[in-house]
Structures are given as C-alpha cells and as structure tokens.
Write a protein that holds these residues in place. Structure first.
Motif, PDB file in Angstrom:
ATOM      1  N   ILE A  17       1.327 -13.588 -33.501  1.00  0.00           N
ATOM      2  CA  ILE A  17       2.419 -11.725 -32.882  1.00  0.00           C
ATOM      3  C   ILE A  17       1.949 -11.535 -31.737  1.00  0.00           C
ATOM      4  N   SER A  48      -2.061  -5.506 -26.435  1.00  0.00           N
ATOM      5  CA  SER A  48      -1.463  -6.710 -27.710  1.00  0.00           C
ATOM      6  C   SER A  48      -2.729  -7.410 -27.847  1.00  0.00           C
ATOM      7  N   GLU A  56       0.801  -5.616 -36.536  1.00  0.00           N
ATOM      8  CA  GLU A  56       2.601  -6.062 -35.612  1.00  0.00           C
ATOM      9  C   GLU A  56       3.082  -4.826 -35.883  1.00  0.00           C
ATOM     10  N   GLN A  60       5.292  -3.476 -32.862  1.00  0.00           N
ATOM     11  CA  GLN A  60       6.606  -3.497 -32.405  1.00  0.00           C
ATOM     12  C   GLN A  60       7.294  -2.149 -32.547  1.00  0.00           C
TER      13      GLN A  60
END
Length: 172
Positions: A17, A48, A56, A60
């Motif tokens: 990830i 992150s 995730e 994104q």
C-alpha cells in the motif's frame, strides 16, 4: 519518522500500500511544479506510512485530489477548514461583521480574489462536488460568529490532515 512516529522503515519496503502511494504521488509530482502541491504530496506519502493512515482507496483518492485540484483549491480548503486557526497562522484579522456572506471573509483572507467571484465560486463548487466542503456558495447571509465556522466535511478534515505535515501536527 522513526524517532518521532515509531515508523519502521524496513517494514515500509515490503508494504504494498505504501509503495503504491509513493508511486502514485511520484507520478503526480512529475505533473506539478507548484511548491504547495509538491508539499501536499510529500506529506501524503509520509502520512501514508504512519499507523492509522486512511485505507488505501481513500489515500489514492486523496493523492488524486492533490493532483487534480489547483493551489487555490488547497488554499481555500485550508481557510474553510478552520477560518480562526487560518487567521492566527497568517496573523490576519477578519473584518468585524454582525452579518454577511463568507465571501467577505474569503476576500479579506485573499485580497487578490476581490472581484473574482466566478473564480472562487467555482473553487467552492469543486470542493463541494468532491465532498470536501459542505457548502458551494459563499454568499448566503449569516451571523457574525457563523462567518468563521468551519465549512469542511469529515472527508475534507481527513484530507487536510492527510496533506498536513505530520511532524508539525500535534494530534498525529
């Protein structure tokens, strides 16, 4: 990050990830030259790696937001997320009003936007469309205290935290 946040850098090497976000943010960074956006991408990558980072898909989505939004979107979101904290951070005093529209606060914060209502209205619509702000209009009349209330959604607050420097953020 190792010292202040307890991040194990060795573990990040195998964290798919984290690697995906680094790659995604790197591609966005190649398309952007504005320091504000590059700083937001840097902070997104760092955040992150931290424990309790968003899932995730949210990460994104946030990196995509940084890539797609303009610096003005980010500045406006910073202002509407907490106008009073923004004023303190920028050593700014908003006009004292009994009632009015948030546009007065916005134009006070950013004098270069005076007379550019179409532009900042579009910024507001973009932020509302993405679910980051809870209003797309800055012109409704409200009372004095309400003029400096936050106008971000929970998602907007999470986005602001994700693009903020985790070392400077006390609650991280």
């Amino acid at each position: 990050l190792e010292e202040q946040k307890g991040v194990n850098l060795e573990e990040l090497k195998s964290n798919d990830i984290f690697i995906d976000i680094v790659m995604h943010a790197s591609q966005a960074a190649l398309r952007n030259s504005q320091q504000e956006k590059l700083r937001a991408l840097r902070n997104a990558v760092i955040n992150s790696a931290l424990p309790n980072s968003p899932e995730e898909s949210i990460q994104q989505m946030f990196v995509n937001f940084i890539d797609a939004l303009t610096v003005w979107h980010l500045k406006l979101l910073d202002l509407v997320s907490d106008p009073e904290a923004w004023a303190k951070k920028h050593d700014h005093t908003f006009p004292s009003l009994m009632a009015g529209g948030f546009s007065t606060i916005l134009e006070s914060a950013f004098p270069e936007l005076k007379g550019r209502r179409d532009f900042y209205d579009q910024l507001g619509k973009d932020l509302a469309y993405r679910g980051l702000a809870n209003t797309e209009s800055f012109h409704g009349t409200t009372t004095g205290r309400a003029l400096t209330q936050k106008r971000t959604t929970e998602l907007g607050d999470r986005f602001m935290k994700f693009i903020s420097d985790p070392i400077e953020t006390k609650e991280s």
